[in-house]
Design a protein around this motif. Sequence first.
Motif, PDB file in Angstrom:
ATOM      1  N   PRO A 174      40.869  21.365 -21.755  1.00 20.96           N
ATOM      2  CA  PRO A 174      39.494  20.921 -22.031  1.00 20.96           C
ATOM      3  C   PRO A 174      39.429  19.653 -22.878  1.00 20.96           C
ATOM      4  O   PRO A 174      38.517  18.841 -22.689  1.00 20.96           O
ATOM      5  CB  PRO A 174      38.883  22.114 -22.765  1.00 20.96           C
ATOM      6  N   ILE A 175      40.368  19.455 -23.785  1.00 23.03           N
ATOM      7  CA  ILE A 175      40.343  18.245 -24.620  1.00 23.03           C
ATOM      8  C   ILE A 175      40.553  17.000 -23.758  1.00 23.03           C
ATOM      9  O   ILE A 175      39.866  15.991 -23.920  1.00 23.03           O
ATOM     10  CB  ILE A 175      41.402  18.335 -25.735  1.00 23.03           C
ATOM     11  N   SER A 176      41.484  17.074 -22.834  1.00 25.31           N
ATOM     12  CA  SER A 176      41.732  15.922 -21.958  1.00 25.31           C
ATOM     13  C   SER A 176      40.553  15.663 -21.037  1.00 25.31           C
ATOM     14  O   SER A 176      40.180  14.508 -20.790  1.00 25.31           O
ATOM     15  CB  SER A 176      43.009  16.149 -21.137  1.00 25.31           C
ATOM     16  N   ARG A 177      39.911  16.725 -20.525  1.00 23.70           N
ATOM     17  CA  ARG A 177      38.740  16.544 -19.654  1.00 23.70           C
ATOM     18  C   ARG A 177      37.556  15.994 -20.456  1.00 23.70           C
ATOM     19  O   ARG A 177      36.733  15.245 -19.919  1.00 23.70           O
ATOM     20  CB  ARG A 177      38.334  17.867 -19.018  1.00 23.70           C
ATOM     21  N   ALA A 178      37.488  16.347 -21.734  1.00 26.65           N
ATOM     22  CA  ALA A 178      36.396  15.862 -22.577  1.00 26.65           C
ATOM     23  C   ALA A 178      36.489  14.356 -22.795  1.00 26.65           C
ATOM     24  O   ALA A 178      35.470  13.669 -22.873  1.00 26.65           O
ATOM     25  CB  ALA A 178      36.407  16.589 -23.915  1.00 26.65           C
ATOM     26  N   ILE A 179      37.705  13.834 -22.895  1.00 23.52           N
ATOM     27  CA  ILE A 179      37.878  12.380 -23.060  1.00 23.52           C
ATOM     28  C   ILE A 179      37.235  11.641 -21.897  1.00 23.52           C
ATOM     29  O   ILE A 179      36.510  10.651 -22.083  1.00 23.52           O
ATOM     30  CB  ILE A 179      39.378  12.034 -23.160  1.00 23.52           C
ATOM     31  N   ILE A 180      37.461  12.119 -20.702  1.00 24.71           N
ATOM     32  CA  ILE A 180      36.917  11.469 -19.504  1.00 24.71           C
ATOM     33  C   ILE A 180      35.396  11.622 -19.459  1.00 24.71           C
ATOM     34  O   ILE A 180      34.674  10.684 -19.111  1.00 24.71           O
ATOM     35  CB  ILE A 180      37.572  12.072 -18.251  1.00 24.71           C
ATOM     36  N   ALA A 181      34.910  12.797 -19.837  1.00 22.49           N
ATOM     37  CA  ALA A 181      33.461  13.043 -19.787  1.00 22.49           C
ATOM     38  C   ALA A 181      32.711  12.238 -20.834  1.00 22.49           C
ATOM     39  O   ALA A 181      31.637  11.678 -20.558  1.00 22.49           O
ATOM     40  CB  ALA A 181      33.178  14.533 -19.967  1.00 22.49           C
ATOM     41  N   PHE A 182      33.239  12.152 -22.055  1.00 22.20           N
ATOM     42  CA  PHE A 182      32.517  11.516 -23.157  1.00 22.20           C
ATOM     43  C   PHE A 182      32.705  10.004 -23.209  1.00 22.20           C
ATOM     44  O   PHE A 182      31.921   9.317 -23.874  1.00 22.20           O
ATOM     45  CB  PHE A 182      32.944  12.129 -24.494  1.00 22.20           C
ATOM     46  N   GLU A 183      33.697   9.471 -22.525  1.00 20.69           N
ATOM     47  CA  GLU A 183      33.892   8.023 -22.520  1.00 20.69           C
ATOM     48  C   GLU A 183      32.637   7.353 -21.973  1.00 20.69           C
ATOM     49  O   GLU A 183      32.154   7.689 -20.909  1.00 20.69           O
ATOM     50  CB  GLU A 183      35.112   7.644 -21.673  1.00 20.69           C
ATOM     51  N   GLY A 184      32.097   6.426 -22.745  1.00 21.04           N
ATOM     52  CA  GLY A 184      30.920   5.693 -22.309  1.00 21.04           C
ATOM     53  C   GLY A 184      29.603   6.296 -22.758  1.00 21.04           C
ATOM     54  O   GLY A 184      28.579   5.611 -22.727  1.00 21.04           O
ATOM     55  N   ILE A 185      29.611   7.583 -23.167  1.00 17.67           N
ATOM     56  CA  ILE A 185      28.368   8.187 -23.651  1.00 17.67           C
ATOM     57  C   ILE A 185      28.505   8.664 -25.102  1.00 17.67           C
ATOM     58  O   ILE A 185      27.510   8.795 -25.807  1.00 17.67           O
ATOM     59  CB  ILE A 185      27.904   9.360 -22.762  1.00 17.67           C
ATOM     60  N   ASP A 186      29.730   8.930 -25.523  1.00 16.77           N
ATOM     61  CA  ASP A 186      29.993   9.328 -26.912  1.00 16.77           C
ATOM     62  C   ASP A 186      31.435   8.953 -27.222  1.00 16.77           C
ATOM     63  O   ASP A 186      32.323   9.815 -27.305  1.00 16.77           O
ATOM     64  CB  ASP A 186      29.761  10.835 -27.091  1.00 16.77           C
ATOM     65  N   ASP A 187      31.657   7.654 -27.392  1.00 20.18           N
ATOM     66  CA  ASP A 187      33.019   7.163 -27.590  1.00 20.18           C
ATOM     67  C   ASP A 187      33.647   7.680 -28.880  1.00 20.18           C
ATOM     68  O   ASP A 187      34.866   7.810 -28.984  1.00 20.18           O
ATOM     69  CB  ASP A 187      33.045   5.630 -27.583  1.00 20.18           C
ATOM     70  N   GLN A 188      32.817   7.998 -29.855  1.00 20.19           N
ATOM     71  CA  GLN A 188      33.341   8.521 -31.119  1.00 20.19           C
ATOM     72  C   GLN A 188      33.989   9.890 -30.901  1.00 20.19           C
ATOM     73  O   GLN A 188      35.082  10.160 -31.410  1.00 20.19           O
ATOM     74  CB  GLN A 188      32.230   8.613 -32.159  1.00 20.19           C
ATOM     75  N   LEU A 189      33.325  10.745 -30.144  1.00 17.44           N
ATOM     76  CA  LEU A 189      33.879  12.058 -29.860  1.00 17.44           C
ATOM     77  C   LEU A 189      35.083  11.941 -28.926  1.00 17.44           C
ATOM     78  O   LEU A 189      36.084  12.652 -29.093  1.00 17.44           O
ATOM     79  CB  LEU A 189      32.818  12.964 -29.255  1.00 17.44           C
ATOM     80  N   ALA A 190      35.000  11.050 -27.953  1.00 14.42           N
ATOM     81  CA  ALA A 190      36.142  10.829 -27.070  1.00 14.42           C
ATOM     82  C   ALA A 190      37.353  10.365 -27.871  1.00 14.42           C
ATOM     83  O   ALA A 190      38.479  10.819 -27.643  1.00 14.42           O
ATOM     84  CB  ALA A 190      35.787   9.803 -25.995  1.00 14.42           C
TER      85      ALA A 190
END
Length: 227
Positions: A131-147
């Motif tokens: 899930p951490i790796s999938r979250a990077i892809i999902a949050f990139e561009g919408i929440d770069d801080q969390l990514a």
Amino acid sequence: NPLIEQLAQKTKTYWEERLNQGFGYSSEFFTDPDCTATAMKVLLGERKVNLHPNLLLQNFNGEYVETYAGERLASVSCNIHTLDTLKRFPKNSKIQPAFKQIHQWLAKIACSKKGNEPIFIDKWHFSPIYPISRAIIAFEGIDDQLAQKCVDWLIKNQFNDGGFGYFNKSSVEESAFAIHALCYFARHKHTIPLSVFERSASFIFNAPILPKEPFWMGKVLYCPVLV
């Protein structure tokens, strides 16, 4: 790429057999938003069919997306995949509130983690690297801080052999998830030390060709080839 085209066409065929209503665990199983979001992301990328984002929100309960009605524990990866696919649609007044709420629900979970505790864990996969790796892809561009927080966690937990793993050793599957996400993040103009990729390349190119680790969770741990 001929292989990608073949797989995208197979996804389109299955989608049409399901009457454009989504995907499920198998051809005889009812649909769920996790499988549906993942398939829609493929079909959007290949521009194979006309898709509507509302299909992803049929299980939205006002706070997050339920994989199945009445489930006892929410799936983090299901919501990550839903968010990742929704962000690829033009925003409108119907999907934006749900998009924002799912984002906030995931961010709240991530912000509750402290120290070296995994930022996300998921009930479908034994390793938090999934899930951490999938979250990077999902949050990139919408929440770069969390990514970036997820990226930092992966880099901090990279082993000396260049691989990744949550159980005191590197594994092929976990390393593939991590490297895929880090490459995606770097290709979108974010800085990641080159040494991270040099070390991971050394591991992945010398690793066994087929993953053998049973990481996926049902009644027992298993290794699903098609997934």
